[in-house]
Design an enzyme around this catalytic site. Structure first.
Site, PDB file in Angstrom:
ATOM      1  N   GLY A  12       5.412  11.771   6.283  1.00  0.00           N
ATOM      2  CA  GLY A  12       6.471  10.986   5.653  1.00  0.00           C
ATOM      3  C   GLY A  12       7.411  11.860   4.830  1.00  0.00           C
ATOM      4  O   GLY A  12       7.378  13.098   4.914  1.00  0.00           O
ATOM      5  N   LYS A  33      -0.855  12.440  11.822  1.00  0.00           N
ATOM      6  CA  LYS A  33      -1.868  11.761  12.626  1.00  0.00           C
ATOM      7  C   LYS A  33      -1.299  11.246  13.950  1.00  0.00           C
ATOM      8  O   LYS A  33      -2.010  11.125  14.926  1.00  0.00           O
ATOM      9  CB  LYS A  33      -2.563  10.653  11.814  1.00  0.00           C
ATOM     10  CG  LYS A  33      -1.905   9.322  11.774  1.00  0.00           C
ATOM     11  CD  LYS A  33      -2.696   8.331  10.933  1.00  0.00           C
ATOM     12  CE  LYS A  33      -3.684   7.545  11.729  1.00  0.00           C
ATOM     13  NZ  LYS A  33      -4.203   6.375  10.977  1.00  0.00           N
ATOM     14  N   ASN A  40       6.055   5.503   7.170  1.00  0.00           N
ATOM     15  CA  ASN A  40       6.650   4.406   6.390  1.00  0.00           C
ATOM     16  C   ASN A  40       8.026   4.756   5.840  1.00  0.00           C
ATOM     17  O   ASN A  40       8.847   3.873   5.617  1.00  0.00           O
ATOM     18  CB  ASN A  40       5.748   4.070   5.192  1.00  0.00           C
ATOM     19  CG  ASN A  40       4.783   2.945   5.510  1.00  0.00           C
ATOM     20  OD1 ASN A  40       4.870   2.337   6.579  1.00  0.00           O
ATOM     21  ND2 ASN A  40       3.887   2.667   4.594  1.00  0.00           N
ATOM     22  N   ALA A  44      11.963   2.525   4.984  1.00  0.00           N
ATOM     23  CA  ALA A  44      12.443   2.163   3.635  1.00  0.00           C
ATOM     24  C   ALA A  44      13.918   1.787   3.698  1.00  0.00           C
ATOM     25  O   ALA A  44      14.758   2.584   4.112  1.00  0.00           O
ATOM     26  CB  ALA A  44      12.229   3.322   2.678  1.00  0.00           C
ATOM     27  N   GLN A  45      14.221   0.572   3.282  1.00  0.00           N
ATOM     28  CA  GLN A  45      15.582   0.061   3.441  1.00  0.00           C
ATOM     29  C   GLN A  45      16.415   0.162   2.165  1.00  0.00           C
ATOM     30  O   GLN A  45      17.546   0.605   2.167  1.00  0.00           O
ATOM     31  CB  GLN A  45      15.529  -1.418   3.857  1.00  0.00           C
ATOM     32  CG  GLN A  45      14.876  -1.673   5.185  1.00  0.00           C
ATOM     33  CD  GLN A  45      14.714  -3.164   5.469  1.00  0.00           C
ATOM     34  OE1 GLN A  45      14.942  -3.993   4.603  1.00  0.00           O
ATOM     35  NE2 GLN A  45      14.318  -3.493   6.682  1.00  0.00           N
ATOM     36  N   GLY A  47      16.718   1.752  -0.899  1.00  0.00           N
ATOM     37  CA  GLY A  47      17.419   2.936  -1.342  1.00  0.00           C
ATOM     38  C   GLY A  47      16.607   3.729  -2.324  1.00  0.00           C
ATOM     39  O   GLY A  47      15.383   3.643  -2.365  1.00  0.00           O
ATOM     40  N   GLU A 111      18.521  -4.158  -7.361  1.00  0.00           N
ATOM     41  CA  GLU A 111      17.235  -4.693  -6.866  1.00  0.00           C
ATOM     42  C   GLU A 111      16.463  -5.300  -8.019  1.00  0.00           C
ATOM     43  O   GLU A 111      16.855  -5.165  -9.195  1.00  0.00           O
ATOM     44  CB  GLU A 111      16.438  -3.605  -6.141  1.00  0.00           C
ATOM     45  CG  GLU A 111      17.051  -3.255  -4.790  1.00  0.00           C
ATOM     46  CD  GLU A 111      16.250  -2.254  -3.988  1.00  0.00           C
ATOM     47  OE1 GLU A 111      15.033  -2.165  -4.174  1.00  0.00           O
ATOM     48  OE2 GLU A 111      16.873  -1.557  -3.182  1.00  0.00           O
ATOM     49  N   HIS A 225       5.398  -7.480  -0.909  1.00  0.00           N
ATOM     50  CA  HIS A 225       6.853  -7.690  -0.915  1.00  0.00           C
ATOM     51  C   HIS A 225       7.097  -9.160  -0.571  1.00  0.00           C
ATOM     52  O   HIS A 225       6.517  -9.678   0.388  1.00  0.00           O
ATOM     53  CB  HIS A 225       7.519  -6.776   0.114  1.00  0.00           C
ATOM     54  CG  HIS A 225       8.996  -6.624  -0.100  1.00  0.00           C
ATOM     55  ND1 HIS A 225       9.867  -7.663   0.113  1.00  0.00           N
ATOM     56  CD2 HIS A 225       9.738  -5.581  -0.525  1.00  0.00           C
ATOM     57  CE1 HIS A 225      11.103  -7.238  -0.165  1.00  0.00           C
ATOM     58  NE2 HIS A 225      11.043  -5.975  -0.553  1.00  0.00           N
ATOM     59  N   ARG A 271       8.799  -7.946  -8.796  1.00  0.00           N
ATOM     60  CA  ARG A 271       8.365  -8.265  -7.430  1.00  0.00           C
ATOM     61  C   ARG A 271       7.082  -9.098  -7.391  1.00  0.00           C
ATOM     62  O   ARG A 271       6.925  -9.970  -6.546  1.00  0.00           O
ATOM     63  CB  ARG A 271       8.178  -6.955  -6.674  1.00  0.00           C
ATOM     64  CG  ARG A 271       8.031  -7.116  -5.223  1.00  0.00           C
ATOM     65  CD  ARG A 271       8.070  -5.788  -4.532  1.00  0.00           C
ATOM     66  NE  ARG A 271       9.426  -5.299  -4.390  1.00  0.00           N
ATOM     67  CZ  ARG A 271       9.730  -4.097  -3.886  1.00  0.00           C
ATOM     68  NH1 ARG A 271       8.774  -3.285  -3.509  1.00  0.00           N
ATOM     69  NH2 ARG A 271      10.978  -3.721  -3.768  1.00  0.00           N
ATOM     70  N   HIS A 328       2.843  -4.264   0.926  1.00  0.00           N
ATOM     71  CA  HIS A 328       3.975  -3.341   0.984  1.00  0.00           C
ATOM     72  C   HIS A 328       3.629  -1.939   0.464  1.00  0.00           C
ATOM     73  O   HIS A 328       3.980  -0.954   1.104  1.00  0.00           O
ATOM     74  CB  HIS A 328       5.107  -3.945   0.158  1.00  0.00           C
ATOM     75  CG  HIS A 328       6.392  -3.194   0.192  1.00  0.00           C
ATOM     76  ND1 HIS A 328       7.041  -2.899   1.368  1.00  0.00           N
ATOM     77  CD2 HIS A 328       7.167  -2.684  -0.806  1.00  0.00           C
ATOM     78  CE1 HIS A 328       8.165  -2.236   1.091  1.00  0.00           C
ATOM     79  NE2 HIS A 328       8.250  -2.083  -0.219  1.00  0.00           N
ATOM     80  N   GLU A 352       2.682   8.128  -1.523  1.00  0.00           N
ATOM     81  CA  GLU A 352       1.979   6.866  -1.795  1.00  0.00           C
ATOM     82  C   GLU A 352       0.476   7.048  -1.978  1.00  0.00           C
ATOM     83  O   GLU A 352      -0.161   6.281  -2.709  1.00  0.00           O
ATOM     84  CB  GLU A 352       2.264   5.871  -0.664  1.00  0.00           C
ATOM     85  CG  GLU A 352       1.811   4.463  -0.989  1.00  0.00           C
ATOM     86  CD  GLU A 352       2.285   3.437   0.034  1.00  0.00           C
ATOM     87  OE1 GLU A 352       3.234   3.728   0.783  1.00  0.00           O
ATOM     88  OE2 GLU A 352       1.689   2.351   0.076  1.00  0.00           O
ATOM     89  N   ARG A 363       5.090  -1.679  -9.121  1.00  0.00           N
ATOM     90  CA  ARG A 363       6.117  -0.651  -8.909  1.00  0.00           C
ATOM     91  C   ARG A 363       7.525  -1.244  -8.969  1.00  0.00           C
ATOM     92  O   ARG A 363       7.785  -2.304  -8.389  1.00  0.00           O
ATOM     93  CB  ARG A 363       5.903   0.005  -7.549  1.00  0.00           C
ATOM     94  CG  ARG A 363       6.855   1.134  -7.248  1.00  0.00           C
ATOM     95  CD  ARG A 363       6.520   1.745  -5.902  1.00  0.00           C
ATOM     96  NE  ARG A 363       6.663   0.756  -4.853  1.00  0.00           N
ATOM     97  CZ  ARG A 363       7.778   0.554  -4.173  1.00  0.00           C
ATOM     98  NH1 ARG A 363       8.861   1.268  -4.436  1.00  0.00           N
ATOM     99  NH2 ARG A 363       7.828  -0.356  -3.221  1.00  0.00           N
ATOM    100  N   LEU A 369      11.086   6.294  -3.191  1.00  0.00           N
ATOM    101  CA  LEU A 369      11.821   7.392  -2.548  1.00  0.00           C
ATOM    102  C   LEU A 369      12.151   8.461  -3.585  1.00  0.00           C
ATOM    103  O   LEU A 369      12.156   9.661  -3.291  1.00  0.00           O
ATOM    104  CB  LEU A 369      13.099   6.883  -1.866  1.00  0.00           C
ATOM    105  CG  LEU A 369      12.913   6.046  -0.590  1.00  0.00           C
ATOM    106  CD1 LEU A 369      14.266   5.683   0.018  1.00  0.00           C
ATOM    107  CD2 LEU A 369      12.065   6.749   0.452  1.00  0.00           C
TER     108      LEU A 369
HETATM  109  C1  SIN Z   1      13.167  -3.074  -0.435  1.00  0.00           C
HETATM  110  O1  SIN Z   1      14.096  -2.576   0.182  1.00  0.00           O
HETATM  111  O2  SIN Z   1      13.145  -4.236  -0.814  1.00  0.00           O
HETATM  112  C2  SIN Z   1      11.980  -2.230  -0.727  1.00  0.00           C
HETATM  113  C3  SIN Z   1      12.305  -1.237  -1.734  1.00  0.00           C
HETATM  114  C4  SIN Z   1      11.053  -0.701  -2.332  1.00  0.00           C
HETATM  115  O3  SIN Z   1       9.982  -1.208  -2.047  1.00  0.00           O
HETATM  116  O4  SIN Z   1      11.140   0.214  -3.142  1.00  0.00           O
END
Ligand code: SIN
Length: 521
Positions: A12, A33, A40, A44-45, A47, A111, A225, A271, A328, A352, A363, A369
């Site tokens: 990753g 592996k 993962n 990641a979407q 940011g 977020e 999530h 979250r 998640h 992770e 978190r 990231l």
């Molecule tokens: C998300 O894009 O909602 C996930 C971001 C994260 O888990 O840090």
């Protein structure tokens, strides 16, 4: 010149960042592996959170991280993350990485539980993929990348980690030795029925570290999530929290706003709170939707999610996405200090699978990231500054005949169902004990090299599940991502207490003996 050697296990972003840092000064081997696309990070979407906006500062980012984590985080670690995170992202930009911007000004997204807009992104919702590719492309043959190498064991001699044993695609054993061994194997999302994780994320690093006696921490905290795109029982993938950051709202079947009156930040509440609220509806067999009708040019802002919606044949004109919560992120992991050192000499952990306490009990979105930039950089400095010590020769058995345990293990579906029901978003003591008993009816503490190669991944999943369950039973309170119906409040008694696990602490792990059969290799 005698280069020091480094083995990184995992494929990753953290692994790529560390490899990039050490590529020209060390002899680096990265063992993955599966193939390069199975990780993962590329999923990641949202940011990368960093206090770069003119109206922001790392102290505010730190305050949000501590608050979202229910003040359970290691403050020193959070300070490192948020403060050094700013320079790490600036360095990335200097190296040529381009975040989304308008007229040269960075665009900051929003977020959950962030009190400011501070999420940098690329290609809308493709940040993880682009970051991963950026680092991967920089490696350009300067490190050895080996795919299809599954970790089986750590080689520890004289209290020092000196190598690893892997299983190749042909189910052969292969040993690798190095001066420094780094675990970057990711979390354990595949233990649950619904997850945002790649299916190869099976808790291997966690289980293998435990078997080797490495200290683990905070494993009861599994982050769910709230918004996975789930239609007709099929999971299509994650819908980023950034979508709610652009105004999307959660609705129940009657069209009532779900988060109204639950938390002042409503849809952008921490979250764990949003996930539990969605879960309550899900348990009552009520569908929850994410209303995206107010977001203009959704397909441009969120191209990845738009594709997932197309795959699920969602009518985008209606703007209502059916969602459910999914596993998640593993908040706990292998206990490390602030540079990635574990409890075993020359063994390190990043990403992770590592736990240095930055995430507390929950978190903060888009901090992982950032974690994948900051802590590999720190570890690279430590490795670079270390002096070459005398290498220890391994004592490896050269016997040709291997004895495998012949064991019955449950199917993945059964394990996922058990974990989702009994160690999911809301836990009760009866469920946790039932699950623990069930897990202990299998030989979960068998050494992996005695288990048939095809069964090893399941064995790692079972041991990881046991580690989560036993930690969840131990923490008699509710906090963040760990919620127990019998202890629904925070307890001051647990304010500074972490659940630690290692085979030396768990002196008498229950184990079922199993029939021995042997076969020739
Ligand atoms: C998300 O894009 O909602 C996930 C971001 C994260 O888990 O840090």
């Amino acid at each position: 010149m005698d280069y020091q050697t480094v083995i990184i296990i995992g494929g990753g972003l953290s692994a790529m960042v560390l490899a990039d840092q050490l590529a020209t000064t060390h002899q680096v081997t990265v063992l993955m592996k599966a193939d390069i696309s199975e990780n993962n990070s590329i999923l990641a979407q949202g940011g990368i959170a960093a206090a770069l906006s003119p109206t922001d500062c790392w102290q505010d980012h730190m305050a949000d991280t501590l608050q979202a984590g229910y003040y359970f985080a290691n403050e020193d670690a959070v300070k490192v993350l948020t403060k050094e995170g700013v320079s790490a992202v600036c360095d990335l930009i200097k190296k040529g990485f381009q975040f989304d911007s308008t007229n040269g000004a960075l665009i900051f997204g929003q977020e959950g539980a962030h009190h400011k807009r501070r999420i940098l992104h690329v290609g809308g919702d493709q940040t993880g993929h682009r970051l991963f590719s950026f680092f991967y492309n920089r490696l350009e043959g300067s490190v050895q990348l080996k795919q299809e190498h599954k970790l089986i064991d750590l080689v520890i001699e004289q209290s020092r980690c000196i190598g690893v044993r892997c299983q190749t695609a042909n189910d052969e054993d292969e040993y690798f030795f190095a001066d420094h061994i780094v675990l970057a194997t990711g979390g354990c999302g595949s233990l649950y029925q619904l997850t945002s994780n790649n299916p190869t994320i099976t808790g291997d690093g966690l289980a293998i570290a435990y078997r080797a006696g490495v200290e683990l921490m905070d494993l009861e905290f599994i982050q769910f999530h709230p918004t996975m795109l789930v239609k007709d029982g099929r999971n299509y993938g994650l819908i980023s929290e950034a979508v709610r950051g652009e105004g999307a709202r959660l609705l129940d079947e009657e069209g009532t706003l779900l988060m109204e009156g639950i938390h002042p930040l409503k849809d952008l509440a921490p979250r764990d709170i949003v996930a539990r609220t969605v879960y309550d509806h899900y348990l009552a067999n009520k569908q929850v939707y994410l209303d995206i009708s107010m977001i203009e040019r959704f397909d441009v802002k969120f191209p990845t999610i738009n594709k997932l919606c197309q795959k699920a044949k969602i009518d985008m004109q209606e703007g209502a996405l059916p969602i459910a919560p999914g596993a998640h992120f593993m908040i706990g992991g292998i206990k490390t200090d602030l540079v990635g050192r574990t409890s075993i000499d020359r063994l390190y952990a990043i990403g992770e699978v590592a736990c240095n306490g930055i995430h507390g009990a929950n978190r903060l979105a888009s901090n992982s990231l950032l974690e994948a930039l900051v802590f590999p950089n720190r570890l690279a400095s430590v490795i670079s500054e270390s002096t070459l010590t005398k290498r220890i020769d391994p004592v490896i058995s050269t016997t040709n005949s291997v004895t495998y345990q012949s064991i019955d293990l449950p199917s993945l579906n059964t394990l996922q169902k058990q974990m989702t029901t009994y160690a999911g978003i809301v836990r009760d003591p009866f469920g946790l004990l039932t699950l623990k008993d069930w897990l202990e009816s299998y030989p979960i503490h068998c050494p992996l090299d005695q288990i048939q190669p095809k069964q090893r991944e399941r064995a790692n999943q079972l041991l990881s599940a046991w580690l989560i369950v036993t930690s969840a039973l131990r923490r008699t309170e509710s906090r963040g991502a760990h919620w127990r119906v019998d202890y629904p409040n925070h307890s001051k008694d647990w304010d500074f207490v972490h659940t630690l696990r290692s085979k030396y602490r768990d002196k008498h792990p229950h184990n079922k003996t199993c029939a021995m059969t042997s076969r020739n290799k």
